[in-house]
Design a protein around this motif. Structure first.
Motif, PDB file in Angstrom:
ATOM      1  N   SER A  18      50.880  49.206  24.065  1.00  0.00           N
ATOM      2  CA  SER A  18      52.320  49.334  23.984  1.00  0.00           C
ATOM      3  C   SER A  18      53.490  49.606  25.428  1.00  0.00           C
ATOM      4  O   SER A  18      52.201  49.906  26.841  1.00  0.00           O
ATOM      5  N   PHE A  19      53.938  48.628  25.913  1.00  0.00           N
ATOM      6  CA  PHE A  19      54.423  48.987  27.238  1.00  0.00           C
ATOM      7  C   PHE A  19      56.058  48.013  27.570  1.00  0.00           C
ATOM      8  O   PHE A  19      56.185  47.637  26.593  1.00  0.00           O
ATOM      9  N   ALA A  20      56.242  48.795  28.538  1.00  0.00           N
ATOM     10  CA  ALA A  20      57.823  48.107  28.650  1.00  0.00           C
ATOM     11  C   ALA A  20      58.053  48.100  29.903  1.00  0.00           C
ATOM     12  O   ALA A  20      57.855  48.682  30.910  1.00  0.00           O
ATOM     13  N   VAL A  21      59.366  46.932  29.883  1.00  0.00           N
ATOM     14  CA  VAL A  21      59.305  46.315  31.106  1.00  0.00           C
ATOM     15  C   VAL A  21      60.704  46.277  31.295  1.00  0.00           C
ATOM     16  O   VAL A  21      61.581  45.756  30.866  1.00  0.00           O
ATOM     17  N   LYS A  22      61.821  47.121  32.461  1.00  0.00           N
ATOM     18  CA  LYS A  22      63.274  46.961  32.383  1.00  0.00           C
ATOM     19  C   LYS A  22      63.844  45.971  33.185  1.00  0.00           C
ATOM     20  O   LYS A  22      62.705  44.950  34.160  1.00  0.00           O
TER      21      LYS A  22
END
Length: 191
Positions: free
Chosen positions: A24-28
């Motif tokens: 899981s990860f997020a990139v703004k």
């Protein structure tokens, strides 16, 4: 808003081969983000799932709030991609190659002006008429970045942009990527 959201992503190629395990990860938007890890750690598998080349075994990928497995067509035109080994027509000039890629990407408005700007931005001015087969590997990578930027993407995905380059070529390509991010010349998210 996040440009990319990956939740519990898993990719199995056979029953016992797990390439990606519950990641899981997020990139703004506006961020530069890199996937780091040893060979075989699943980086390319993640990229291929982001680009909808292959489906995840489990988990969710959202790009610009669109779920990739069902809504990829809605975000496809916002993504630019540089594969690890960009393919070009070696006997054609670099400019002719970019014209072909522009036509395939549906870039028609201001195509020639955009191509000229990309040659300058990529540090390839004066080499437009050269056949791609005469380009160094570093120049091919720069041309690949230019090709990935033809559609003015909001998200640029680069797979191993400096692989195979000598230290000077690696430094030049990484400086180009840094320049693009610092001056936000390609959009709002860069991976």
């Amino acid at each position: 808003m996040n440009a990319i959201e990956v939740l519990e992503l898993t990719k199995r190629y056979k029953k016992d081969v797990v390439a990606v395990d519950s990641t899981s990860f997020a990139v703004k938007q506006g961020a530069a983000f890199g996937l780091l890890g040893p060979i075989g750690s699943g980086k390319s598998s993640i990229i291929h799932m982001l680009l909808n080349f292959t489906k995840p075994t489990a988990g969710t990928i959202r790009i610009f709030d669109r779920e990739i497995t069902t809504q990829f067509h809605e975000v496809q035109s916002k993504i630019g991609y540089l594969p690890e080994r960009p393919g070009f027509y070696g006997n054609f000039s670099a400019e002719k190659n970019l014209r072909i890629f522009a036509n395939l990407s549906g870039v028609r408005e201001e195509r020639d002006e955009r191509i000229s700007k990309l040659f300058t931005l990529a540090g390839l001015e004066g080499k437009e008429a050269d056949r791609v087969q005469a380009y160094s590997l570093g120049d091919r990578k720069r041309l690949g970045i230019a090709a990935a930027m033809l559609n003015e993407p909001e998200l640029l995905i680069l797979d191993e942009p400096s692989t195979g380059l000598d230290p000077e070529g690696r430094r030049d390509v990484m400086a180009l990527i840094h320049e693009l991010n610092v001056h936000d010349k390609i959009g709002r998210a860069h991976v």
